[in-house]
Design a protein around this motif. Structure first.
Motif, PDB file in Angstrom:
ATOM      1  N   GLU A 511       0.803  -1.206  -0.027  1.00  0.00           N
ATOM      2  CA  GLU A 511       0.248  -0.096   0.091  1.00  0.00           C
ATOM      3  C   GLU A 511       0.712   1.326  -0.011  1.00  0.00           C
ATOM      4  O   GLU A 511       0.793   2.256   0.729  1.00  0.00           O
ATOM      5  N   SER A 514      -0.688   4.827  -0.681  1.00  0.00           N
ATOM      6  CA  SER A 514      -2.097   5.074  -0.082  1.00  0.00           C
ATOM      7  C   SER A 514      -2.054   6.358   0.511  1.00  0.00           C
ATOM      8  O   SER A 514      -3.388   6.835   0.497  1.00  0.00           O
ATOM      9  N   SER A 541      -1.990  -3.888  -2.775  1.00  0.00           N
ATOM     10  CA  SER A 541      -2.867  -3.083  -2.909  1.00  0.00           C
ATOM     11  C   SER A 541      -4.256  -3.375  -3.072  1.00  0.00           C
ATOM     12  O   SER A 541      -4.426  -4.607  -3.393  1.00  0.00           O
ATOM     13  N   ARG A 543      -5.956  -1.073  -4.740  1.00  0.00           N
ATOM     14  CA  ARG A 543      -6.400  -0.205  -5.587  1.00  0.00           C
ATOM     15  C   ARG A 543      -6.290  -0.790  -6.962  1.00  0.00           C
ATOM     16  O   ARG A 543      -5.093  -1.275  -7.201  1.00  0.00           O
ATOM     17  N   SER A 545      -6.015   0.843  -9.603  1.00  0.00           N
ATOM     18  CA  SER A 545      -5.150   1.778 -10.452  1.00  0.00           C
ATOM     19  C   SER A 545      -3.579   1.332 -10.062  1.00  0.00           C
ATOM     20  O   SER A 545      -2.862   1.521 -11.069  1.00  0.00           O
ATOM     21  N   PRO A 589     -10.899   5.468  -5.345  1.00  0.00           N
ATOM     22  CA  PRO A 589      -9.638   5.504  -4.664  1.00  0.00           C
ATOM     23  C   PRO A 589      -9.982   6.220  -3.401  1.00  0.00           C
ATOM     24  O   PRO A 589     -10.663   7.207  -3.345  1.00  0.00           O
TER      25      PRO A 589
END
Length: 590
Positions: A511, A514, A541, A543, A545, A589
């Motif tokens: 992360e 983050s 992660s 996410r 993205s 996000p």
């Protein structure tokens, strides 16, 4: 009392200086005994002097000068002896501090995830680095008092052999009371360590910046303070109750010892009336008896203090003797591979100590050289635990972690970890200069300024570092004077720069974006492959993205790999991975 261990600890801290201290103590006692003997001879001569005798004048003058010289030498030796004891204590304190910190640095991570370890650490720290020094100081004082007692006691024995045993007999009960309650207090201290730690935790919350914002935002100050005060009052009440019982008993035994003093005085007075003692003996008794009583009291107090400090020092040995749980190779460690590195997990399962349910179950995955591998999953899926196994902070309960086909337990753990660079989700913020923050990624080699700046450029940290007047010499954070406060996102960029600066072949980014804004995160991952310099990245992660840049993705759920493949393949499956990023509330996000 682990006196042998304590003496070994002291000798290790200061080599031969302990022997020099003991030598001075013995010399001090010898000179003291000599001065007492000369005083006795002087009194005897004066008691039997013949008036106008030149020989008596000469003898008195000789003994006066000799006693005076002995007194001066005694004071000089005593002064140097006190300095040597102080120097010895300082060396021991520094050595113990070093040993505690060395043990704390080298212990496995598992200890830092165990409440019992923190109990042990607190007791060791509370025992204090000064206690071994106090023990040695007390031992030396006991030696001095024992030698003094031998000198003064010999005089009393010459007067009457029963005086010294009578004194000792009356002082012993007080000693036994002190020893008993020293042990009782130590048992209480051990039992209450968790509560002591809890009160210290409340104090840390109240007095540091750890929770300062939330405490004020939610008005938690009085609540936390009241919790702290309640614990401290409970501990104080229990401790005072024990001390009150000790005081009652000690006052009784002390009264008995004072009665013993008058018994001895009465005994010698009767002997004087019967004419069994000389004038010199009476004079010497008046000098030696009070000293003997004081010395015996000092010896009893010293033994009590020695016992009390020794049981406290046991807490230090308890910490120093903790054994690591990670095994090292029984034979010569295997040499680390120089190229073509690949990490593989084969049927890896893991359960935390004192936990009943496995965190990871039958994990099989491959991390080939030069690739970007992602590990995804919801919170609690086992991602952070997997990182700990890859870093060899823990060993699997079953299965193997392989580097180029060799079990990583066959490598030296410290050497293996140099191959792993990691940005933890809960990365640390070091209140050092920006340059030193980056240099921590590879402290084994001399600092390379050019390389540090390149690492800062890759992580995006260079932009804000260059805006400071002192640039890379700027202290990060406001903990110290002249420090520069930075945002959590800027701290994270420093952590990334530290990772890029390392020589590690495998870079683990847990992360790691983050706290970055969307533009910074996009810029990092869009050029991640270029920034890796042919190294391997392991991206953890939740996410999308971040994950979509990976060459291959493993999706964890409940400690097992439930899906794996490329981003396109996993999205096409319409399984758990796709569901995570197609639900609007999870795909945005944070």
């Amino acid at each position: 009392m682990n006196l042998s261990k304590i003496i070994a600890l002291v000798k290790a801290s200061s080599k031969n200086s302990l022997y020099l201290v003991v030598l001075f103590i013995l010399a001090e006692s010898a000179v003291f005994f000599t001065s007492l003997y000369l005083l006795k001879k002087l009194v005897d001569i004066v008691a039997h002097v013949q008036q106008h005798s030149e020989q008596s004048y000469r003898q008195i003058l000789i003994y006066v000068i000799a006693a005076g010289v002995a007194g001066v030498v005694y004071l000089m030796i005593r002064s140097y002896s006190a300095y040597l004891v102080e120097a010895q204590a300082a060396r021991v304190a520094e050595y113990v501090n070093e040993q505690i910190h060395t043990r704390a640095v080298n212990l496995d991570l598992s200890f830092y995830e165990s409440p019992s370890y923190y109990d042990t650490l607190k007791r060791a720290m509370d025992s204090g680095a000064e206690r071994p020094s106090l023990i040695i100081t007390t031992l030396i004082e006991l030696l001095k008092n024992a030698a003094s007692l031998a000198a003064v006691g010999a005089v009393l024995i010459l007067i009457n052999w029963m005086l010294l045993p009578l004194l000792a007999l009356f002082i012993l009960p007080t000693l036994f009371v002190r020893l008993h309650y020293s042990k009782k207090l130590n048992d209480w201290r051990i039992a209450q360590t968790p509560l002591e730690r809890k009160s210290a935790y409340y104090s840390t919350l109240i007095t540091t910046d750890t929770a300062a914002k939330e405490i004020r935002a939610y008005d938690l100050g009085n609540y936390l303070k009241n919790q702290f005060v309640a614990i401290r009052k409970t501990l104080m009440k229990e401790k005072l109750a024990i001390n009150l019982k000790r005081t009652r008993l000690e006052s009784f035994t002390t009264a008995m010892s004072n009665i013993g003093v008058f018994v001895c005085i009465g005994f010698i007075a009767l002997k004087t009336v019967s004419g069994e003692t000389s004038a010199g003996d009476i004079t010497l008794f008046l000098v030696a008896f009070p000293q003997s009583f004081t010395i015996l009291q000092n010896i009893a107090a010293g033994i009590s203090l020695l016992f009390q400090n020794s049981i406290y020092v046991n807490s230090i040995f308890e910490l120093l003797e903790l054994k690591d749980r990670l095994s090292e190779p029984r034979e010569q460690p295997a040499p680390l591979p120089q190229q073509g590195k690949e990490l593989v997990l084969e049927n890896v399962s893991f359960t935390y100590p004192h936990a009943a349910v496995p965190t990871l179950k039958n994990i099989n995955l491959s991390i080939p050289s030069g690739r970007i591998i992602a590990i995804a999953g919801l919170n609690g899926a086992g991602k952070s635990t997997l990182i700990k196994l890859l870093c060899r902070l823990y060993d699997p309960g079953s299965g193997k972690v392989l580097l180029n086909g060799t079990d990583i337990r066959n490598y030296d753990a410290h050497e293996f970890r140099k191959m792993i660079g990691v940005v933890f989700q809960d990365f640390n913020r070091y209140s050092f200069t920006a340059a030193e923050n980056i240099y921590l990624g590879n402290i084994q080699a001399p600092f390379d300024e050019r390389r540090a700046k390149e690492a800062a450029e890759k992580s995006g940290a260079a932009t804000f570092i260059n805006s400071f007047p002192k640039q890379y010499d700027t202290v990060m954070g406001r903990l110290f004077e002249d420090g520069q406060e930075v945002s959590i996102g800027q701290w994270q960029k420093l952590a990334l720069a530290r990772c890029f600066y390392s020589d590690a072949q495998f870079l683990i980014l847990d992360e790691a974006t983050s706290a970055l804004d969307a533009a910074s995160e996009s810029g990092l991952f869009d050029t991640l492959r270029e920034k890796l310099d042919n190294r391997t990245a392991i991206v953890i992660s939740h996410r999308h993205s971040s994950l979509k840049h990976a060459d291959y993705i493993y999706f964890l759920d409940g400690g097992t790999i439930v899906e794996q493949g490329t981003d396109q393949e996993l999205m096409a499956l319409q399984g758990a991975y796709a569901k995570l990023f197609t639900e609007k509330d999870l795909s945005t996000p944070q």
